[in-house]
Design a protein around this motif. Structure first.
Motif, PDB file in Angstrom:
ATOM      1  N   THR A 225       0.834  -1.204   0.000  1.00  0.00           N
ATOM      2  CA  THR A 225       0.000   0.000   0.000  1.00  0.00           C
ATOM      3  C   THR A 225       0.866   1.250   0.000  1.00  0.00           C
ATOM      4  O   THR A 225       0.642   2.191  -0.787  1.00  0.00           O
ATOM      5  N   ARG A 226       1.865   1.251   0.871  1.00  0.00           N
ATOM      6  CA  ARG A 226       2.765   2.408   0.969  1.00  0.00           C
ATOM      7  C   ARG A 226       3.504   2.640  -0.346  1.00  0.00           C
ATOM      8  O   ARG A 226       3.577   3.767  -0.842  1.00  0.00           O
ATOM      9  N   LEU A 227       4.014   1.568  -0.924  1.00  0.00           N
ATOM     10  CA  LEU A 227       4.743   1.695  -2.179  1.00  0.00           C
ATOM     11  C   LEU A 227       3.804   2.119  -3.303  1.00  0.00           C
ATOM     12  O   LEU A 227       4.181   2.902  -4.176  1.00  0.00           O
ATOM     13  N   GLY A 228       2.558   1.629  -3.253  1.00  0.00           N
ATOM     14  CA  GLY A 228       1.571   2.040  -4.255  1.00  0.00           C
ATOM     15  C   GLY A 228       1.320   3.536  -4.227  1.00  0.00           C
ATOM     16  O   GLY A 228       1.149   4.172  -5.281  1.00  0.00           O
ATOM     17  N   HIS A 229       1.301   4.114  -3.033  1.00  0.00           N
ATOM     18  CA  HIS A 229       1.137   5.570  -2.917  1.00  0.00           C
ATOM     19  C   HIS A 229       2.319   6.300  -3.550  1.00  0.00           C
ATOM     20  O   HIS A 229       2.139   7.344  -4.183  1.00  0.00           O
ATOM     21  N   HIS A 230       3.509   5.747  -3.401  1.00  0.00           N
ATOM     22  CA  HIS A 230       4.690   6.345  -4.035  1.00  0.00           C
ATOM     23  C   HIS A 230       4.574   6.270  -5.555  1.00  0.00           C
ATOM     24  O   HIS A 230       4.875   7.242  -6.252  1.00  0.00           O
TER      25      HIS A 230
ATOM     26  N   ILE B 198       2.568  10.444  -2.252  1.00  0.00           N
ATOM     27  CA  ILE B 198       3.354  10.538  -1.020  1.00  0.00           C
ATOM     28  C   ILE B 198       4.756  11.005  -1.387  1.00  0.00           C
ATOM     29  O   ILE B 198       5.286  10.633  -2.428  1.00  0.00           O
ATOM     30  N   ARG B 199       5.344  11.794  -0.550  1.00  0.00           N
ATOM     31  CA  ARG B 199       6.642  12.390  -0.865  1.00  0.00           C
ATOM     32  C   ARG B 199       7.760  11.964   0.086  1.00  0.00           C
ATOM     33  O   ARG B 199       8.843  12.488   0.010  1.00  0.00           O
ATOM     34  N   GLU B 200       7.491  11.043   0.988  1.00  0.00           N
ATOM     35  CA  GLU B 200       8.554  10.630   1.908  1.00  0.00           C
ATOM     36  C   GLU B 200       9.652   9.882   1.142  1.00  0.00           C
ATOM     37  O   GLU B 200       9.422   9.317   0.084  1.00  0.00           O
ATOM     38  N   SER B 201      10.823   9.885   1.702  1.00  0.00           N
ATOM     39  CA  SER B 201      11.959   9.221   1.072  1.00  0.00           C
ATOM     40  C   SER B 201      11.871   7.710   1.267  1.00  0.00           C
ATOM     41  O   SER B 201      11.555   7.232   2.348  1.00  0.00           O
ATOM     42  N   LEU B 202      12.133   6.989   0.211  1.00  0.00           N
ATOM     43  CA  LEU B 202      12.223   5.526   0.273  1.00  0.00           C
ATOM     44  C   LEU B 202      13.589   5.122  -0.233  1.00  0.00           C
ATOM     45  O   LEU B 202      14.038   5.583  -1.264  1.00  0.00           O
ATOM     46  N   GLU B 203      14.218   4.255   0.484  1.00  0.00           N
ATOM     47  CA  GLU B 203      15.511   3.740   0.058  1.00  0.00           C
ATOM     48  C   GLU B 203      15.322   2.356  -0.526  1.00  0.00           C
ATOM     49  O   GLU B 203      14.670   1.509   0.071  1.00  0.00           O
TER      50      GLU B 203
ATOM     51  N   GLY C  90      10.266  -4.738  -5.086  1.00  0.00           N
ATOM     52  CA  GLY C  90      10.074  -3.493  -4.357  1.00  0.00           C
ATOM     53  C   GLY C  90      11.271  -2.571  -4.514  1.00  0.00           C
ATOM     54  O   GLY C  90      11.117  -1.361  -4.739  1.00  0.00           O
ATOM     55  N   GLY C  91      12.471  -3.139  -4.409  1.00  0.00           N
ATOM     56  CA  GLY C  91      13.688  -2.352  -4.610  1.00  0.00           C
ATOM     57  C   GLY C  91      13.784  -1.806  -6.024  1.00  0.00           C
ATOM     58  O   GLY C  91      14.184  -0.653  -6.239  1.00  0.00           O
ATOM     59  N   LEU C  92      13.383  -2.624  -6.994  1.00  0.00           N
ATOM     60  CA  LEU C  92      13.402  -2.186  -8.389  1.00  0.00           C
ATOM     61  C   LEU C  92      12.428  -1.032  -8.622  1.00  0.00           C
ATOM     62  O   LEU C  92      12.740  -0.066  -9.328  1.00  0.00           O
ATOM     63  N   ILE C  93      11.270  -1.113  -8.017  1.00  0.00           N
ATOM     64  CA  ILE C  93      10.279  -0.038  -8.147  1.00  0.00           C
ATOM     65  C   ILE C  93      10.842   1.271  -7.598  1.00  0.00           C
ATOM     66  O   ILE C  93      10.719   2.325  -8.225  1.00  0.00           O
ATOM     67  N   VAL C  94      11.468   1.206  -6.441  1.00  0.00           N
ATOM     68  CA  VAL C  94      12.051   2.413  -5.841  1.00  0.00           C
ATOM     69  C   VAL C  94      13.137   2.980  -6.754  1.00  0.00           C
ATOM     70  O   VAL C  94      13.207   4.194  -6.979  1.00  0.00           O
ATOM     71  N   GLU C  95      13.972   2.104  -7.305  1.00  0.00           N
ATOM     72  CA  GLU C  95      15.024   2.571  -8.224  1.00  0.00           C
ATOM     73  C   GLU C  95      14.420   3.269  -9.439  1.00  0.00           C
ATOM     74  O   GLU C  95      14.917   4.314  -9.874  1.00  0.00           O
ATOM     75  N   LYS C  96      13.358   2.689  -9.991  1.00  0.00           N
ATOM     76  CA  LYS C  96      12.702   3.298 -11.149  1.00  0.00           C
ATOM     77  C   LYS C  96      12.095   4.658 -10.783  1.00  0.00           C
ATOM     78  O   LYS C  96      12.177   5.606 -11.565  1.00  0.00           O
ATOM     79  N   LEU C  97      11.487   4.738  -9.612  1.00  0.00           N
ATOM     80  CA  LEU C  97      10.920   6.011  -9.182  1.00  0.00           C
ATOM     81  C   LEU C  97      12.007   7.068  -9.022  1.00  0.00           C
ATOM     82  O   LEU C  97      11.831   8.218  -9.433  1.00  0.00           O
ATOM     83  N   LYS C  98      13.132   6.689  -8.435  1.00  0.00           N
ATOM     84  CA  LYS C  98      14.237   7.635  -8.247  1.00  0.00           C
ATOM     85  C   LYS C  98      14.799   8.104  -9.577  1.00  0.00           C
ATOM     86  O   LYS C  98      15.275   9.227  -9.694  1.00  0.00           O
ATOM     87  N   ALA C  99      14.725   7.226 -10.595  1.00  0.00           N
ATOM     88  CA  ALA C  99      15.226   7.579 -11.920  1.00  0.00           C
ATOM     89  C   ALA C  99      14.186   8.353 -12.733  1.00  0.00           C
ATOM     90  O   ALA C  99      14.443   8.719 -13.877  1.00  0.00           O
ATOM     91  N   GLY C 100      13.002   8.570 -12.142  1.00  0.00           N
ATOM     92  CA  GLY C 100      11.961   9.308 -12.844  1.00  0.00           C
ATOM     93  C   GLY C 100      11.104   8.464 -13.773  1.00  0.00           C
ATOM     94  O   GLY C 100      10.329   8.996 -14.569  1.00  0.00           O
ATOM     95  N   ASP C 101      11.212   7.159 -13.694  1.00  0.00           N
ATOM     96  CA  ASP C 101      10.449   6.247 -14.562  1.00  0.00           C
ATOM     97  C   ASP C 101       9.193   5.759 -13.831  1.00  0.00           C
ATOM     98  O   ASP C 101       9.086   4.606 -13.443  1.00  0.00           O
ATOM     99  N   ARG C 102       8.236   6.662 -13.665  1.00  0.00           N
ATOM    100  CA  ARG C 102       6.997   6.314 -12.950  1.00  0.00           C
ATOM    101  C   ARG C 102       6.199   5.255 -13.705  1.00  0.00           C
ATOM    102  O   ARG C 102       5.619   4.363 -13.097  1.00  0.00           O
TER     103      ARG C 102
END
Length: 142
Positions: A39-44, A49-54, A98-110
């Motif tokens: 759920t949290r990752l889905g919001h990202h 949501i704007r909190e930092s995810l590592e 989950g880690g891959l999703i965060v990496e894609k988000l950080k790279a701007g690939d929503r």
């Protein structure tokens, strides 16, 4: 009745050992924790949501309680069963995707993050919960 105390099932454990394992393993809480992460990752992914995810901690399956159970001795009665392999693989994939999703988000690939979230990530969660459900069934007293 006293004869049933020592009767062991296909796992090689008796009903008192099952009760003890159920006390140590809160499988419902483990499933809920992973659903909350989804759920949290889905919001990202949706940008709500704007909190930092590592990605590093999220991408490691051994950092959560379930990962410790899978890689430790708590689930030892299940280690020779297919359900343990399924749980281990699904849980690993859940954290890996989950880690891959965060990496894609950080790279701007929503869009890429959303595709992984929708497909592989959600499927790995379904598989994890299905395996947890099977293990929970095995732990029910007969």
């Amino acid at each position: 009745m006293s004869l049933l105390i020592g009767v062991k099932d296909f796992l090689g454990i008796n009903r008192f050992q099952k009760r003890e394992l159920r006390g140590r393993l809160n499988l419902v809480a483990a499933a809920e924790a992973h659903i909350l992460w989804k759920t949290r990752l889905g919001h990202h992914v949706q940008g709500n949501i704007r909190e930092s995810l590592e990605s590093a901690p999220l991408g490691q399956d051994g950092i959560c309680q379930l990962g410790n159970w899978i890689n430790g001795s708590v689930l030892e009665p299940f280690c020779e069963l297919e359900v343990h392999r399924q749980l281990s693989e699904a849980h690993h994939q859940f954290h890996q995707f989950g880690g891959l999703i965060v990496e894609k988000l950080k790279a701007g690939d929503r869009d890429g993050a959303a595709a992984v979230f929708r497909d592989e990530y959600c499927q790995s969660l379904r598989n994890t919960i299905q395996a947890l459900t099977e293990i929970n069934k095995c732990l029910q007293e007969e």
